[in-house]
Design a protein around this motif. Structure first.
Motif, PDB file in Angstrom:
ATOM      1  N   ILE A 174     -15.398  12.539  15.398  1.00  0.00           N
ATOM      2  CA  ILE A 174     -16.650  12.047  14.839  1.00  0.00           C
ATOM      3  C   ILE A 174     -16.943  10.695  15.497  1.00  0.00           C
ATOM      4  N   LYS A 175     -18.116  10.584  16.117  1.00  0.00           N
ATOM      5  CA  LYS A 175     -18.492   9.354  16.827  1.00  0.00           C
ATOM      6  C   LYS A 175     -18.742   8.196  15.856  1.00  0.00           C
ATOM      7  N   GLU A 176     -19.469   8.469  14.778  1.00  0.00           N
ATOM      8  CA  GLU A 176     -19.827   7.438  13.815  1.00  0.00           C
ATOM      9  C   GLU A 176     -18.589   7.028  12.999  1.00  0.00           C
ATOM     10  N   ILE A 235     -19.883  -3.356   8.002  1.00  0.00           N
ATOM     11  CA  ILE A 235     -20.544  -2.043   7.996  1.00  0.00           C
ATOM     12  C   ILE A 235     -21.847  -2.121   8.791  1.00  0.00           C
ATOM     13  N   GLU A 236     -22.621  -3.181   8.594  1.00  0.00           N
ATOM     14  CA  GLU A 236     -23.879  -3.350   9.326  1.00  0.00           C
ATOM     15  C   GLU A 236     -23.625  -3.455  10.832  1.00  0.00           C
ATOM     16  N   GLN A 266     -23.416  -0.654  16.325  1.00  0.00           N
ATOM     17  CA  GLN A 266     -22.605  -0.300  17.492  1.00  0.00           C
ATOM     18  C   GLN A 266     -22.370   1.205  17.640  1.00  0.00           C
ATOM     19  N   ARG A 267     -22.033   1.882  16.536  1.00  0.00           N
ATOM     20  CA  ARG A 267     -21.633   3.287  16.623  1.00  0.00           C
ATOM     21  C   ARG A 267     -22.369   4.212  15.674  1.00  0.00           C
ATOM     22  N   GLY A 268     -23.019   3.644  14.679  1.00  0.00           N
ATOM     23  CA  GLY A 268     -23.609   4.452  13.622  1.00  0.00           C
ATOM     24  C   GLY A 268     -22.584   4.649  12.516  1.00  0.00           C
TER      25      GLY A 268
END
Length: 191
Positions: free
Chosen positions: A4-6, A43-44, A49-51
């Motif tokens: 998972i990318k995010e 988190i923001e 950067q990645r979602g």
């Protein structure tokens, strides 16, 4: 194992362990619903950067965390675990991502939604009343079943309209899910 990318936003370390048994993903833990400013800032940053994918428990605290994070990161993606998949013993007990099977986690992450701002109303309040999802006997149970079928989580009657609009649920998808629900009691006597 699927990557998972995010980054997944979860509640705690046991959620991270359960997710790592199911998929290859990085997580950030909120450590409960009182999210501190540093965690929210991280988190923001990760969202830029990645979602991120918000993947919290299907309970009141999980929904509270989801709202806090979604307010800070409006373009966040959402994954929902059905309540029945988050209980180790179907009779009760604690509820959460940490109790889900790897298969249930993969299924939830296969249906990720992104909020759509200013989305048009595709399913009206009247449609929800007619479908027995608001204001009638058994409406809560029907909403819970619909939420599982559409994989949008459980919401109360007031929030259902908003969530259907936010995630751009199309009338055909809504209708197909409704067709899988048991018939309304009034429908049984219509013949």
């Amino acid at each position: 194992m699927k990557k998972i990318k995010e980054v997944l936003v979860v509640e705690g370390k046991d959620d991270t362990k359960a997710i790592n048994r199911a998929v290859n993903a990085d997580t950030i833990e909120t450590r409960g619903s009182a999210i501190d400013d540093d965690t929210l800032a991280l988190i923001e940053k990760l969202a830029d950067q990645r979602g991120i994918i918000i993947f919290t428990d299907p309970d009141f605290s999980g929904e509270k965390i989801r709202k806090i994070v979604a307010e800070a990161v409006p373009n966040a993606k959402h994954a929902f675990l059905p309540k029945k998949e988050g209980r180790p013993d179907k009779a009760g007990g604690s509820l959460g991502v940490e109790h889900a099977t790897p298969e249930a986690i993969r299924a939830a992450l296969a249906h990720v939604y992104t909020e759509t701002e200013a989305a048009p109303e595709l399913i009206s309040h009247a449609d929800l009343v007619t479908a027995g999802l608001i204001g009638g006997a058994g409406a809560k149970q029907r909403r819970e079943q619909l939420g599982e079928l559409l994989q949008i989580g459980y919401v109360n009657g007031k929030q259902l309209e908003k969530r259907l609009r936010m995630f751009g649920i199309q009338p055909a998808e809504f209708g197909a899910a409704l067709a899988k629900l048991p018939p309304l009691k009034e429908d049984l006597h219509a013949e």
